[in-house]
Design an enzyme around this catalytic site. Structure first.
Site, PDB file in Angstrom:
ATOM      1  N   HIS A  64    -104.963  62.543  50.278  1.00  0.00           N
ATOM      2  CA  HIS A  64    -104.284  63.778  50.737  1.00  0.00           C
ATOM      3  C   HIS A  64    -104.478  63.648  52.375  1.00  0.00           C
ATOM      4  O   HIS A  64    -103.470  64.153  52.985  1.00  0.00           O
ATOM      5  CB  HIS A  64    -105.107  64.937  50.207  1.00  0.00           C
ATOM      6  CG  HIS A  64    -105.182  65.100  48.601  1.00  0.00           C
ATOM      7  ND1 HIS A  64    -106.458  65.327  48.057  1.00  0.00           N
ATOM      8  CD2 HIS A  64    -104.164  65.098  47.849  1.00  0.00           C
ATOM      9  CE1 HIS A  64    -106.187  65.621  46.693  1.00  0.00           C
ATOM     10  NE2 HIS A  64    -104.837  65.291  46.506  1.00  0.00           N
ATOM     11  N   LYS A  72    -105.530  76.669  34.464  1.00  0.00           N
ATOM     12  CA  LYS A  72    -105.789  75.105  34.885  1.00  0.00           C
ATOM     13  C   LYS A  72    -107.285  75.053  35.139  1.00  0.00           C
ATOM     14  O   LYS A  72    -107.811  75.687  36.300  1.00  0.00           O
ATOM     15  CB  LYS A  72    -105.008  74.681  36.164  1.00  0.00           C
ATOM     16  CG  LYS A  72    -104.936  73.000  36.248  1.00  0.00           C
ATOM     17  CD  LYS A  72    -103.897  72.489  37.101  1.00  0.00           C
ATOM     18  CE  LYS A  72    -103.949  71.274  37.438  1.00  0.00           C
ATOM     19  NZ  LYS A  72    -102.931  70.684  38.383  1.00  0.00           N
ATOM     20  N   ARG A 123     -97.482  58.647  45.374  1.00  0.00           N
ATOM     21  CA  ARG A 123     -98.150  57.537  45.455  1.00  0.00           C
ATOM     22  C   ARG A 123     -97.201  56.479  44.612  1.00  0.00           C
ATOM     23  O   ARG A 123     -97.940  55.183  44.907  1.00  0.00           O
ATOM     24  CB  ARG A 123     -99.291  57.642  44.432  1.00  0.00           C
ATOM     25  CG  ARG A 123    -100.467  58.398  45.013  1.00  0.00           C
ATOM     26  CD  ARG A 123    -101.584  59.074  44.177  1.00  0.00           C
ATOM     27  NE  ARG A 123    -101.168  60.000  43.189  1.00  0.00           N
ATOM     28  CZ  ARG A 123    -101.670  60.548  42.455  1.00  0.00           C
ATOM     29  NH1 ARG A 123    -102.899  60.575  42.380  1.00  0.00           N
ATOM     30  NH2 ARG A 123    -101.167  61.208  41.469  1.00  0.00           N
ATOM     31  N   SER A 163    -107.678  62.576  42.830  1.00  0.00           N
ATOM     32  CA  SER A 163    -109.075  63.554  42.528  1.00  0.00           C
ATOM     33  C   SER A 163    -109.702  63.354  41.108  1.00  0.00           C
ATOM     34  O   SER A 163    -110.978  63.465  41.219  1.00  0.00           O
ATOM     35  CB  SER A 163    -108.618  65.082  42.591  1.00  0.00           C
ATOM     36  OG  SER A 163    -107.828  65.304  43.993  1.00  0.00           O
TER      37      SER A 163
HETATM   38  O1  PNS Z   1    -102.033  68.507  43.355  1.00  0.00           O
HETATM   39  P1  PNS Z   1    -101.177  69.046  41.984  1.00  0.00           P
HETATM   40  O2  PNS Z   1    -102.080  69.428  40.899  1.00  0.00           O
HETATM   41  O3  PNS Z   1    -100.147  67.698  41.786  1.00  0.00           O
HETATM   42  O4  PNS Z   1    -100.346  70.182  42.593  1.00  0.00           O
HETATM   43  C1  PNS Z   1     -99.290  70.797  41.885  1.00  0.00           C
HETATM   44  C2  PNS Z   1     -98.750  72.003  42.608  1.00  0.00           C
HETATM   45  C3  PNS Z   1     -99.758  72.862  43.092  1.00  0.00           C
HETATM   46  C4  PNS Z   1     -97.827  71.677  43.653  1.00  0.00           C
HETATM   47  C5  PNS Z   1     -97.851  72.849  41.400  1.00  0.00           C
HETATM   48  O5  PNS Z   1     -98.722  73.137  40.354  1.00  0.00           O
HETATM   49  C6  PNS Z   1     -97.021  74.098  41.739  1.00  0.00           C
HETATM   50  O6  PNS Z   1     -96.057  73.957  42.596  1.00  0.00           O
HETATM   51  N1  PNS Z   1     -97.593  75.060  41.504  1.00  0.00           N
HETATM   52  C7  PNS Z   1     -97.083  76.496  41.819  1.00  0.00           C
HETATM   53  C8  PNS Z   1     -96.247  77.117  40.575  1.00  0.00           C
HETATM   54  C9  PNS Z   1     -94.670  76.782  41.002  1.00  0.00           C
HETATM   55  O7  PNS Z   1     -94.234  77.178  41.894  1.00  0.00           O
HETATM   56  N2  PNS Z   1     -94.158  75.878  40.164  1.00  0.00           N
HETATM   57  C10 PNS Z   1     -92.954  75.219  40.392  1.00  0.00           C
HETATM   58  C11 PNS Z   1     -91.786  75.680  39.829  1.00  0.00           C
HETATM   59  S1  PNS Z   1     -91.821  75.779  38.107  1.00  0.00           S
END
Ligand code: PNS
Length: 161
Positions: free
Chosen positions: A17, A41, A89, A127
């Site tokens: 990150h 989550k 990644r 993570s």
């Molecule tokens: O580090 P991660 O877990 O891959 O992050 C995922 C994240 C936070 C980017 C994703 O869960 C997210 O965008 N959450 C907010 C809800 C949202 O806007 N979803 C996209 C449209 S369905």
């Protein structure tokens, strides 16, 4: 002023990150690192803990740490920011991230997603991997920022995850 949002769970923040954050700071004047609150989550670290680790790890960088509830597309619009940053990644990340980028653009047509490929030394890092290593008492020092290593270790001692 060019601002961008870098969203993620950061449970906890890793050197992968940090690599994306540093490189985003070379492109944008301000990077807003945001931790979406998702009660469904399960996370090892609370939202506040994750934000605190990020604050410490990004000290001195043009970074703001925030949290958000609901859709990122709405959060970006509320904050007047038109760019989302995502780290990639491997190709296996791409399919899901491509779908998310198109969905976010549909929800907020102003919103562009910029992909930053993770440096090769962090391609394997996640993570979840850090949590697993710590839960077995392994050494996480090659994987997390030094400034927050002790805090992460203390929280992830075997039996505490
Ligand atoms: O580090 P991660 O877990 O891959 O992050 C995922 C994240 C936070 C980017 C994703 O869960 C997210 O965008 N959450 C907010 C809800 C949202 O806007 N979803 C996209 C449209 S369905």
């Amino acid at each position: 002023m060019k601002r961008a949002i870098y969203p993620g769970s950061f449970d906890p923040v890793t050197l992968g990150h940090m690599d994306v954050i540093h490189r985003a700071c070379n492109i944008f004047d301000e990077v807003i690192v945001t931790v979406p609150i998702n009660p469904a989550k399960h996370a090892a670290f609370s939202t506040e803990e994750r934000m605190e680790l990020l604050r410490i790890a990004t000290e001195g960088l043009p970074v703001t740490i925030d949290s958000t509830e609901g859709l990122l597309a709405d959060y970006a619009a509320r904050n007047g920011v038109n760019t989302l940053i995502k780290g990639l990644r491997a190709m296996s990340d791409f399919e899901y991230e491509f779908q998310m980028a198109l969905t976010n653009k549909k929800l907020n047509p102003q919103l562009e997603t910029v992909f930053i490929p993770t440096s090769s030394e962090y391609m394997f890092l996640s993570s979840s991997m850090v949590k697993q290593i710590a839960s077995f008492g392994g050494d996480i020092s090659p994987f997390v920022p030094e400034a927050v290593m002790d805090r992460i270790k203390a929280r992830l001692t075997p039996g505490n995850v």
